[in-house]
Motif scaffolding. Structure first.
Motif, PDB file in Angstrom:
ATOM      1  N   ASP A 206       0.853  -1.189   0.000  1.00 19.50           N
ATOM      2  CA  ASP A 206       0.000   0.000   0.000  1.00 19.50           C
ATOM      3  C   ASP A 206       0.893   1.245   0.000  1.00 19.50           C
ATOM      4  O   ASP A 206       1.732   1.425   0.881  1.00 19.50           O
ATOM      5  CB  ASP A 206      -0.885  -0.032   1.256  1.00 19.50           C
ATOM      6  CG  ASP A 206      -1.913   1.086   1.288  1.00 19.50           C
ATOM      7  OD1 ASP A 206      -1.627   2.188   0.771  1.00 19.50           O
ATOM      8  OD2 ASP A 206      -2.997   0.878   1.850  1.00 19.50           O
ATOM      9  N   GLN A 207       0.671   2.134  -0.982  1.00 15.43           N
ATOM     10  CA  GLN A 207       1.510   3.323  -1.127  1.00 15.43           C
ATOM     11  C   GLN A 207       1.472   4.204   0.112  1.00 15.43           C
ATOM     12  O   GLN A 207       2.485   4.785   0.512  1.00 15.43           O
ATOM     13  CB  GLN A 207       1.078   4.132  -2.343  1.00 15.43           C
ATOM     14  CG  GLN A 207       1.962   5.316  -2.639  1.00 15.43           C
ATOM     15  CD  GLN A 207       3.392   4.922  -2.980  1.00 15.43           C
ATOM     16  OE1 GLN A 207       3.655   4.356  -4.022  1.00 15.43           O
ATOM     17  NE2 GLN A 207       4.329   5.212  -2.081  1.00 15.43           N
ATOM     18  N   GLU A 208       0.310   4.299   0.754  1.00 14.44           N
ATOM     19  CA  GLU A 208       0.225   5.157   1.933  1.00 14.44           C
ATOM     20  C   GLU A 208       1.021   4.591   3.095  1.00 14.44           C
ATOM     21  O   GLU A 208       1.539   5.348   3.924  1.00 14.44           O
ATOM     22  CB  GLU A 208      -1.237   5.388   2.337  1.00 14.44           C
ATOM     23  CG  GLU A 208      -1.370   6.446   3.407  1.00 14.44           C
ATOM     24  CD  GLU A 208      -2.701   7.179   3.367  1.00 14.44           C
ATOM     25  OE1 GLU A 208      -3.301   7.363   4.437  1.00 14.44           O
ATOM     26  OE2 GLU A 208      -3.147   7.569   2.276  1.00 14.44           O
ATOM     27  N   GLU A 209       1.152   3.265   3.162  1.00 13.99           N
ATOM     28  CA  GLU A 209       1.979   2.666   4.214  1.00 13.99           C
ATOM     29  C   GLU A 209       3.452   3.030   4.007  1.00 13.99           C
ATOM     30  O   GLU A 209       4.185   3.225   4.975  1.00 13.99           O
ATOM     31  CB  GLU A 209       1.795   1.144   4.235  1.00 13.99           C
ATOM     32  CG  GLU A 209       0.404   0.692   4.668  1.00 13.99           C
ATOM     33  CD  GLU A 209       0.032   1.161   6.066  1.00 13.99           C
ATOM     34  OE1 GLU A 209       0.908   1.118   6.961  1.00 13.99           O
ATOM     35  OE2 GLU A 209      -1.121   1.579   6.266  1.00 13.99           O
ATOM     36  N   VAL A 210       3.880   3.124   2.765  1.00 11.00           N
ATOM     37  CA  VAL A 210       5.237   3.585   2.456  1.00 11.00           C
ATOM     38  C   VAL A 210       5.412   5.020   2.958  1.00 11.00           C
ATOM     39  O   VAL A 210       6.411   5.357   3.611  1.00 11.00           O
ATOM     40  CB  VAL A 210       5.511   3.520   0.938  1.00 11.00           C
ATOM     41  CG1 VAL A 210       6.902   4.091   0.618  1.00 11.00           C
ATOM     42  CG2 VAL A 210       5.391   2.089   0.435  1.00 11.00           C
TER      43      VAL A 210
END
Length: 482
Positions: free
Chosen positions: A446-450
Motif C-alpha cells: 500500500d503506497q500510503e503505508e510507504v
C-alpha cells in the motif's frame, strides 16, 4: 540564512501556478518567507493546514503576508447561520447526543456523524451512500437507513433554532465551498502542506483567479482516511520545482528515505540530500537520554509504553493520552471478560463477543483492529493496571519546553508529522517488506503505508532505531548506510 540554488529558483519563479515538492525538513516555510519578501508589493494569503502551522507562520512571515487557516476564511458562514450564537453552535456532536435525539443506536449515530464528516470534505453537493463508513455500516441491519439519518442530523445541525446538535468545523467549510467563493483582497495565494488538502479545500483554492503556489511533500500524504487527496499532484501547475536539501538530518537518514522511496514510489526522481547533521547518523538509540517512540498504530504505542515502564522514566504522549485510544483497549478487554455494561465505544459494543471481534480482525486489513486484539491476547487481565500506570507516567510538556525534557516521547506516525526529535525509536508495526519469506514487490505494498514509514523515519535528526522488517529489507538489499 543564505538561500540554496533550489530556493533561489523558487523565489525567482514567475509561474502563475507553481508547485513545490519539498522533502522532509527542506525548509519550505523559510522558502515561502523568502518568496513573499521578494514580492513586497503583493498581498499574500498564506493558507495553513492547521492552527498550529498558521500561528508559527504568522511569527515568521513578512508584513505583506496574512497567515490563515481555511476554516478562518470560511467562518463567516457560521456567523451567517447562527449570528452571535456561532461560538456556542460550532463544535463536536457526540454519538450519545444523536442517539438520544433520534432514538437510534449509538453505532448508527456514530456512522451518521462519520458520514457527515466524510461528505464535508468531499466535492459532492449531496450526502449519499458513498460517504458511509464501510466498517460500521456493515455491522448494521439497514445501512441504507443511515443515509436518511445522516441527512436528518445535518438538517438539524444547520438549523439556527437547534439547541442540541452542533455543526462541526468542516460543516461551515463545506457550506463555504459550495458557494464557490472568491478570496478577495489578495494578489497571491500560498498553500502549505498541499498534500493534506481534502477535495473541498482544494476546490476553494484551485478556483481562485490570482497566482497560486502549492508547497508540500507528496511522500507525506498520509491522511486518506480523513478524505485528504494529494492536491500537489492534482494541481495543474505551470512549473514544478524541487526542494531536496534537508536541514533536519544528515546523510544517513537521507539514504534511508531515498532507499525506501526510490524502490516503492513510482516516478521518484528527487532524492533527498542530508545537510542537517555534521556527525554520522547513529542506528542505535541511547535510552539513557530523551528519545521518541513512533508507532504505526495506537495499540502498539500502548505496547511500547508498557515495554518502557521498567526504565522508570517520565512519559510524554504527544497531544495527550486521550488521543491514543487507551479507553478503546480497555473496552476490548471488557468485551473479553464480559463486562459489556462498562464499555463506552459504540463500535466495539456492537460485537456480541470477543471471538466475533477476533474473527473480523483476522479477515480485515485494518492494522489498528488486529493490534487491538493482540493487546488483549498478550496482556489479558493486566490491561487495567497497565493503562493506569501509563497514564500516571504522562507529563504535560509544552512544545517550547521539549529541549529540557529528559523522558520518552510517544506518538503515532500521524501525530509525529511536522515534529522532529534528536533520537527516534521506530516500533515494529510499520509496513512489511516480506511475506512468507518472499520480498514484496512495490505493487504488493500500500503506497500510503510507504508514506507513513517515510514520515516516521524522517522525524529523526541524529539517531534512529529501525523497525525490524525495514532493517531486514535494507540489509537484504545491501542499502543500510555504513
Amino acid at each position: 540564512m543564505q538561500l540554496t540554488s533550489e530556493q533561489q529558483r523558487i523565489v525567482s519563479s514567475a509561474a502563475a501556478r507553481l508547485a513545490v515538492q519539498a522533502g522532509a525538513g527542506a525548509a519550505k516555510t523559510t522558502t515561502l518567507c523568502a518568496y513573499a519578501q521578494a514580492r513586497p508589493e503583493c498581498r499574500v494569503l498564506y493558507v495553513a493546514f492547521n492552527k498550529a502551522i498558521q500561528l508559527e507562520a504568522a511569527t515568521r512571515m513578512p508584513a505583506n503576508v496574512s497567515a490563515r487557516t481555511t476554516h478562518s476564511l470560511a467562518y463567516r458562514k457560521a456567523r451567517d447561520l447562527f449570528g452571535d450564537r456561532a461560538g456556542e453552535r460550532i463544535g463536536s456532536t457526540y454519538p450519545s447526543t444523536v442517539s438520544r435525539a433520534f432514538g437510534c443506536t449509538p453505532l448508527a449515530a456514530t456512522a451518521a456523524l462519520q458520514a457527515i464528516q466524510k461528505w464535508c470534505g468531499s466535492l459532492e453537493a449531496e450526502l449519499g451512500s458513498e460517504h458511509l463508513p464501510v466498517d460500521v455500516a456493515s455491522r448494521l441491519p439497514d445501512p441504507a437507513g443511515l443515509v436518511a439519518l445522516a441527512r436528518a442530523v445535518w438538517k438539524r445541525m444547520v438549523d439556527a433554532n437547534e439547541r442540541e446538535l452542533n455543526l462541526p468545523h468542516d460543516g461551515y467549510l463545506k457550506l463555504y465551498q459550495m458557494e464557490k467563493p472568491a478570496l478577495r483582497g489578495f494578489d497571491l495565494i500560498a498553500v502549505d502542506e498541499a498534500q493534506d488538502l481534502n477535495p473541498c479545500t482544494f476546490d476553494i483554492v484551485r478556483r481562485q483567479a490570482v497566482p497560486v503556489v502549492m508547497v508540500g511533500d507528496a511522500a507525506q500524504a498520509i491522511y486518506s482516511f480523513r478524505g485528504s487527496t494529494n492536491a500537489l499532484t492534482l494541481f495543474e501547475a505551470d512549473e514544478r520545482l524541487p526542494l531536496t536539501r534537508s536541514f533536519r538530518f544528515g546523510r544517513g537518514i537521507a539514504q534511508l528515505a531515498n532507499a525506501l522511496l526510490g524502490h516503492f514510489r513510482h516516478g521518484f526522481d528527487q532524492p533527498l540530500v542530508g545537510a542537517g547533521a555534521p556527525q554520522r547518523t547513529r542506528f542505535t538509540v541511547d535510552t539513557g537520554k530523551a528519545f521518541a517512540v513512533i508507532a504505526r498504530t495506537n495499540a502498539v504505542v500502548f505496547e511500547e509504553a508498557v515495554a518502557f515502564l521498567d526504565l522508570n522514566r517520565r512519559f510524554h504522549f504527544v497531544g495527550g493520552t486521550e488521543g491514543y485510544k487507551l479507553e478503546k483497549a480497555l473496552d476490548a478487554y471488557r468485551l473479553w471478560v464480559g463486562e459489556r455494561g462498562l464499555m463506552r465505544d459504540p463500535y466495539l459494543r456492537s460485537f456480541g463477543s470477543f471471538d466475533e471481534l477476533v474473527g473480523l480482525a483476522e479477515a480485515s486489513e485494518e492494522p489498528e483492529l488486529r493490534q487491538l486484539v493482540r493487546v488483549v491476547c498478550d496482556y489479558g487481565h493486566q490491561i487495567p493496571r497497565l493503562i493506569e500506570d501509563i497514564r500516571s507516567r504522562h507529563t504535560d510538556v509544552p512544545k517550547h519546553a521539549w529541549a529540557d525534557f529528559d523522558g520518552i516521547y510517544f506518538c503515532t506516525a500521524h501525530k509525529s508529522k511536522g515534529l522532529e526529535f534528536e533520537q527516534v525509536w521506530l516500533a515494529d508495526d510499520f509496513m512489511r517488506f516480506f511475506e512468507d519469506g518472499c520480498e514484496l514487490r512495490p505493487d504488493q505494498v500500500d503506497q500510503e503505508e510507504v508514506n507513513i514509514l517515510y514520515v516516521a523515519l524522517t522525524r529523526a535528526r541524529a539517531a534512529i532505531r529501525l523497525s525490524e522488517s525495514f532493517d531486514e529489507w535494507l540489509r537484504h538489499r545491501r542499502l543500510l548506510p555504513t
